[in-house]
Design an enzyme around this catalytic site. Structure first.
Site, PDB file in Angstrom:
ATOM      1  N   ASP A   8      35.076 122.136  96.009  1.00  0.00           N
ATOM      2  CA  ASP A   8      35.864 122.847  95.002  1.00  0.00           C
ATOM      3  C   ASP A   8      36.342 124.238  95.438  1.00  0.00           C
ATOM      4  O   ASP A   8      35.545 125.174  95.534  1.00  0.00           O
ATOM      5  CB  ASP A   8      35.039 123.019  93.723  1.00  0.00           C
ATOM      6  CG  ASP A   8      34.636 121.709  93.080  1.00  0.00           C
ATOM      7  OD1 ASP A   8      35.063 121.452  91.949  1.00  0.00           O
ATOM      8  OD2 ASP A   8      33.876 120.948  93.715  1.00  0.00           O
ATOM      9  N   HIS A  68      39.666 119.878  85.228  1.00  0.00           N
ATOM     10  CA  HIS A  68      40.637 120.924  84.890  1.00  0.00           C
ATOM     11  C   HIS A  68      42.068 120.551  85.303  1.00  0.00           C
ATOM     12  O   HIS A  68      42.941 121.418  85.331  1.00  0.00           O
ATOM     13  CB  HIS A  68      40.254 122.244  85.560  1.00  0.00           C
ATOM     14  CG  HIS A  68      39.009 122.867  85.007  1.00  0.00           C
ATOM     15  ND1 HIS A  68      38.836 123.104  83.662  1.00  0.00           N
ATOM     16  CD2 HIS A  68      37.882 123.312  85.619  1.00  0.00           C
ATOM     17  CE1 HIS A  68      37.655 123.675  83.462  1.00  0.00           C
ATOM     18  NE2 HIS A  68      37.051 123.799  84.632  1.00  0.00           N
TER      19      HIS A  68
END
Length: 258
Positions: A8, A68
């Site tokens: 990430d 997201h």
């Protein structure tokens, strides 16, 4: 085949460390293909088309996303046409984008990348176990090497999917929790796995966010606008080596400071 997975990428600090080190990492380890999770690239929540293109230009061959994905409205049309940036396959079928792509490695060998999301504390249209077998079958028709980014909260769910796919894919790499786990391994059937590959971004933080802001929300329950932190920035991820048939032979965590 050497596969580099970059965990990430979080905000500006994460993008900076990718810009600074990804190219040299690829050269140092003779990486054949790089998969990068970019779902937090835009200020820690979401990604934009411009940032996706920047990460691809920095050395990523494919980008996976997560919960997201829809935080930036402009990403929808981009995902509808992109063949290198994918979103979790078990989101609603009515949303733009795809959950599987095939990209060429450095020598032209096809590598399939699958993106899935877990069910615990996350909003998915379909459970990952309901769709993963068909996705793997589709991927195997096109490539021997298959990398699965499983974006999930629960350790048990990640381990279960890795065990379920052992011997059928090259790697099942967990993302989402931003804390690199100490269980990188090659399973008996030849599938590399790690519960969470970590976070590429600021680690002097609460999973990327300025600690005082995260603590204020937790203490008070009131709305607090999160901002990325900026200390102890590092690139994290996993290096996987695999044979010509797509069986993993090595799985090692990566941690490189800015």
């Amino acid at each position: 085949m050497v596969i580099l997975f970059v965990a990430d990428v979080f905000g500006v600090p994460g993008r900076r460390v990718v810009d600074a080190h990804l190219s040299e990492l690829r050269a140092e380890h003779e990486v054949d293909v790089c998969v990068l999770n970019g779902e937090n690239a835009a200020d820690g929540a979401g990604i934009t088309p411009r940032l996706a293109e920047r990460l691809l230009a920095a050395g990523a061959d494919a980008i996976t996303l997560g919960n997201h994905v829809w935080r930036r409205r402009e990403i929808g049309p981009y995902l509808a046409s992109s063949d290198r940036v994918i979103r979790p396959a078990n989101l609603s079928a009515s949303t733009p984008g795809r959950g599987l792509t095939v990209v060429p490695a450095r020598n032209g060998t096809p590598v399939a990348v699958i993106n899935l999301m877990g069910t615990v504390f996350l909003d998915v249209a379909t459970g990952p176990f309901e769709v993963v077998d068909a996705l793997v079958e589709e991927a195997r028709a096109q490539a021997q090497h298959i990398v699965v980014d499983f974006h999930a909260e629960a350790t048990s769910e990640k381990i279960a999917l890795a065990r379920h796919l052992d011997g059928r894919v090259t790697a099942v790499l967990g993302t989402h929790t931003h804390v690199q786990t100490n269980d990188a391994r090659v399973q008996p059937g030849g599938t590399a796995a790690i519960t969470d590959a970590g976070m590429t971004g600021p680690h002097d933080s609460v999973i990327g966010v300025k600690a005082e802001l995260a603590i204020a929300r937790m203490r008070t329950g009131m709305g607090v606008r999160f901002e990325p932190a900026d200390g102890d920035v590092r690139l994290e991820g996993v290096l996987v080596e695999a044979d010509a048939e797509g069986r993993a032979t090595r799985c090692e965590p990566v941690r490189v400071p800015l």
